[in-house]
Design a protein around this motif. Structure first.
Motif, PDB file in Angstrom:
ATOM      1  N   MET A   1     -10.632 -63.549  88.595  1.00  0.00           N
ATOM      2  CA  MET A   1     -10.676 -62.290  89.328  1.00  0.00           C
ATOM      3  C   MET A   1      -9.831 -61.259  88.594  1.00  0.00           C
ATOM      4  N   THR A   2     -10.355 -60.027  88.450  1.00  0.00           N
ATOM      5  CA  THR A   2      -9.655 -58.978  87.734  1.00  0.00           C
ATOM      6  C   THR A   2      -8.457 -58.488  88.540  1.00  0.00           C
ATOM      7  N   VAL A   3      -7.316 -58.397  87.885  1.00  0.00           N
ATOM      8  CA  VAL A   3      -6.103 -57.886  88.515  1.00  0.00           C
ATOM      9  C   VAL A   3      -6.126 -56.367  88.452  1.00  0.00           C
ATOM     10  N   THR A   4      -5.856 -55.703  89.587  1.00  0.00           N
ATOM     11  CA  THR A   4      -5.897 -54.250  89.643  1.00  0.00           C
ATOM     12  C   THR A   4      -4.491 -53.660  89.654  1.00  0.00           C
ATOM     13  N   LEU A   5      -4.439 -52.360  89.450  1.00  0.00           N
ATOM     14  CA  LEU A   5      -3.171 -51.660  89.504  1.00  0.00           C
ATOM     15  C   LEU A   5      -2.547 -51.791  90.894  1.00  0.00           C
ATOM     16  N   ALA A   6      -3.401 -51.814  91.924  1.00  0.00           N
ATOM     17  CA  ALA A   6      -2.912 -51.980  93.301  1.00  0.00           C
ATOM     18  C   ALA A   6      -2.258 -53.347  93.482  1.00  0.00           C
ATOM     19  N   ASP A   7      -2.793 -54.373  92.813  1.00  0.00           N
ATOM     20  CA  ASP A   7      -2.193 -55.711  92.899  1.00  0.00           C
ATOM     21  C   ASP A   7      -0.779 -55.700  92.302  1.00  0.00           C
ATOM     22  N   VAL A   8      -0.639 -55.014  91.180  1.00  0.00           N
ATOM     23  CA  VAL A   8       0.680 -54.913  90.549  1.00  0.00           C
ATOM     24  C   VAL A   8       1.655 -54.176  91.468  1.00  0.00           C
ATOM     25  N   ALA A   9       1.175 -53.087  92.074  1.00  0.00           N
ATOM     26  CA  ALA A   9       2.020 -52.312  92.968  1.00  0.00           C
ATOM     27  C   ALA A   9       2.500 -53.157  94.146  1.00  0.00           C
ATOM     28  N   ALA A  10       1.594 -53.955  94.709  1.00  0.00           N
ATOM     29  CA  ALA A  10       1.968 -54.805  95.838  1.00  0.00           C
ATOM     30  C   ALA A  10       2.986 -55.848  95.413  1.00  0.00           C
ATOM     31  N   ARG A  11       2.803 -56.425  94.225  1.00  0.00           N
ATOM     32  CA  ARG A  11       3.720 -57.450  93.731  1.00  0.00           C
ATOM     33  C   ARG A  11       5.112 -56.857  93.478  1.00  0.00           C
ATOM     34  N   GLU A  35      11.856 -52.264  85.658  1.00  0.00           N
ATOM     35  CA  GLU A  35      11.924 -53.689  85.347  1.00  0.00           C
ATOM     36  C   GLU A  35      11.079 -54.497  86.323  1.00  0.00           C
ATOM     37  N   ARG A  36      11.105 -54.119  87.603  1.00  0.00           N
ATOM     38  CA  ARG A  36      10.330 -54.830  88.619  1.00  0.00           C
ATOM     39  C   ARG A  36       8.826 -54.687  88.370  1.00  0.00           C
ATOM     40  N   VAL A  37       8.425 -53.480  87.975  1.00  0.00           N
ATOM     41  CA  VAL A  37       7.011 -53.242  87.691  1.00  0.00           C
ATOM     42  C   VAL A  37       6.567 -54.047  86.474  1.00  0.00           C
ATOM     43  N   LEU A  38       7.362 -54.014  85.404  1.00  0.00           N
ATOM     44  CA  LEU A  38       6.984 -54.733  84.182  1.00  0.00           C
ATOM     45  C   LEU A  38       6.953 -56.244  84.412  1.00  0.00           C
ATOM     46  N   ARG A  39       7.863 -56.739  85.272  1.00  0.00           N
ATOM     47  CA  ARG A  39       7.833 -58.160  85.580  1.00  0.00           C
ATOM     48  C   ARG A  39       6.552 -58.516  86.338  1.00  0.00           C
ATOM     49  N   ALA A  40       6.137 -57.638  87.246  1.00  0.00           N
ATOM     50  CA  ALA A  40       4.890 -57.870  87.988  1.00  0.00           C
ATOM     51  C   ALA A  40       3.685 -57.837  87.053  1.00  0.00           C
ATOM     52  N   VAL A  41       3.713 -56.924  86.079  1.00  0.00           N
ATOM     53  CA  VAL A  41       2.632 -56.848  85.085  1.00  0.00           C
ATOM     54  C   VAL A  41       2.524 -58.164  84.323  1.00  0.00           C
ATOM     55  N   ASP A  42       3.683 -58.699  83.904  1.00  0.00           N
ATOM     56  CA  ASP A  42       3.689 -59.966  83.174  1.00  0.00           C
ATOM     57  C   ASP A  42       3.244 -61.119  84.061  1.00  0.00           C
ATOM     58  N   ASP A  43       3.763 -61.174  85.288  1.00  0.00           N
ATOM     59  CA  ASP A  43       3.432 -62.282  86.194  1.00  0.00           C
ATOM     60  C   ASP A  43       1.933 -62.336  86.502  1.00  0.00           C
ATOM     61  N   LEU A  44       1.323 -61.161  86.655  1.00  0.00           N
ATOM     62  CA  LEU A  44      -0.089 -61.105  87.034  1.00  0.00           C
ATOM     63  C   LEU A  44      -1.023 -61.004  85.832  1.00  0.00           C
ATOM     64  N   ASP A  45      -0.437 -60.883  84.633  1.00  0.00           N
ATOM     65  CA  ASP A  45      -1.249 -60.717  83.417  1.00  0.00           C
ATOM     66  C   ASP A  45      -2.151 -59.502  83.529  1.00  0.00           C
ATOM     67  N   TYR A  46      -1.587 -58.428  84.036  1.00  0.00           N
ATOM     68  CA  TYR A  46      -2.371 -57.206  84.204  1.00  0.00           C
ATOM     69  C   TYR A  46      -2.682 -56.593  82.851  1.00  0.00           C
ATOM     70  N   VAL A  47      -3.934 -56.201  82.651  1.00  0.00           N
ATOM     71  CA  VAL A  47      -4.367 -55.579  81.407  1.00  0.00           C
ATOM     72  C   VAL A  47      -4.705 -54.127  81.676  1.00  0.00           C
ATOM     73  N   LEU A  48      -4.048 -53.228  80.940  1.00  0.00           N
ATOM     74  CA  LEU A  48      -4.300 -51.804  81.127  1.00  0.00           C
ATOM     75  C   LEU A  48      -5.709 -51.453  80.699  1.00  0.00           C
ATOM     76  N   ASN A  49      -6.329 -50.579  81.451  1.00  0.00           N
ATOM     77  CA  ASN A  49      -7.623 -50.058  81.041  1.00  0.00           C
ATOM     78  C   ASN A  49      -7.448 -49.148  79.839  1.00  0.00           C
TER      79      ASN A  49
END
Length: 354
Positions: A1-11, A35-49
């Motif tokens: 399932m694709t991780v969205t920006l909203a998922d990162v925000a919630a995390r 730091e909290r945002v970047l950690r969430a990006v790493d945890d969820l493997d979010y890929v920027l469009n």
């Protein structure tokens, strides 16, 4: 399932706008929030469009080449040959230009290896070439398999050059593995044929596939000659560098002063081994033979020229580059074993007794 920006925000427990500000770097954000945002990006493997949402599913013109040590000719030769194929004439990217090959130096760090793969994933790399031996750690292997699967699912072509395929991973286009076992076995057989029976071995780091395969080939030859007992006493592990070869050979000579030959994990280690032998007032090969592995360019210019095992590094790197670009068909089953050739030179000869 694709991780969205909203998922990162919630995390990260922030607004989507804050996530966007952190990722775009266009608005000041508190360090703790960033730091909290970047950690969430790493945890969820979010890929920027990409810059255009319509290209979100497409790959870029970027190709990553991962090496353990760019200063080591073993990696430099493969990376250079792969880069020449990736950025060569006639290879065009989405916009009609050549692919951009970026060499990523991991320094042998498992964490850095994974981090580079994450960065390449975020850049939607068209392909990734991973060179050299792999770390034999099940946690790292599992993390690598998961990361490579995500890359492959996003359209990234993945090629291994000089390393075996990962267990239970179907993400690879191809794995080009050197015959390290066979090459090491033939090298030790050469020394046995000359009459050597007390052979020291300066091995690489114990946790690397290349180290294990070369050591297995060496000991297989000893076992067939009935000399495997006590082989551990004649083996010293260390990094793949000259200093390791020097220090490990001194240790071998302290343990076993009657050693008549030293096999080194690679040619760079062999240079250190040769220096240690000379420091002890011994001659090569009259008193002690020294042998290496890889047939790096300087091996023929050593004094005496180094007996070694030739790996076709440039050819393998070029092939990996073509496989990454899709200009060469993958081998059957996706795996190819590249032959190693024994190169007998002046650093090995005596003793032949009886």
């Amino acid at each position: 399932m694709t991780v969205t920006l909203a998922d990162v925000a919630a995390r990260a427990r922030v607004s989507p706008a804050t996530v966007s500000r952190v990722l775009n770097g266009n608005y000041p954000v508190a360090a703790t929030t960033r730091e909290r945002v970047l950690r969430a990006v790493d945890d969820l493997d979010y890929v920027l469009n990409g810059p255009a949402s319509s290209l979100a599913a497409a790959t870029s013109d970027l190709v990553g080449i991962l090496v353990n040590d760019i200063a080591d000719p073993f990696f430099g030769i493969m990376a250079g040959a792969a880069q020449a194929e990736i950025g060569g004439s006639g290879v065009t990217g989405r916009a009609g230009g050549e692919k951009l090959a970026v060499v990523c130096n991991t320094g042998g760090s498992p964490a850095r290896e994974l981090n580079y793969l994450t960065l390449l994933q975020r850049q939607r790399a068209a392909a990734v070439v991973l060179t050299g031996g792999a770390l034999e750690d099940r946690h790292h292997q599992a993390a690598m398999a998961a990361k490579l699967t995500k890359l492959a699912d996003a359209g990234t072509r993945i090629v291994f050059c000089g390393r075996p395929p990962l267990p239970d991973s179907e993400a690879l286009v191809a794995s080009l593995a050197f015959d390290n076992r066979g090459g090491a076995r033939r090298l030790t057989e050469h020394l046995l044929h000359l009459g050597h029976r007390r052979i020291g071995y300066v091995a690489g780091p114990a946790e690397r596939t290349t180290t294990r395969h070369r050591l297995e080939g060496h000991r297989e030859a000893l076992r067939e000659a009935g000399l495997s007992e006590g082989a551990e006493q004649f083996t010293v592990h260390g990094p793949y560098d000259r200093r390791s070869g020097f220090e490990a050979t001194l240790e071998l000579l302290r343990r076993e002063p009657d050693v008549t030959a030293v096999v080194a994990a690679n040619d760079t280690v062999a240079l250190g081994a040769a220096a240690a032998v000379r420091e002890q007032g011994l001659r090569i090969p009259e008193d002690i033979s020294v042998a290496g592995f890889d047939d790096l360019p300087f091996s023929v210019d050593a004094t005496p020229a180094l007996t070694t095992v030739r790996l076709p590094l440039a050819e393998a790197g070029a092939r990996a580059g073509r496989l990454a670009m899709g200009t060469e068909t993958a081998p059957p089953g996706g795996v190819a074993t590249i032959a190693a050739e024994l190169m007998v030179r002046g650093s090995t000869a005596p003793p032949r007794r009886g």
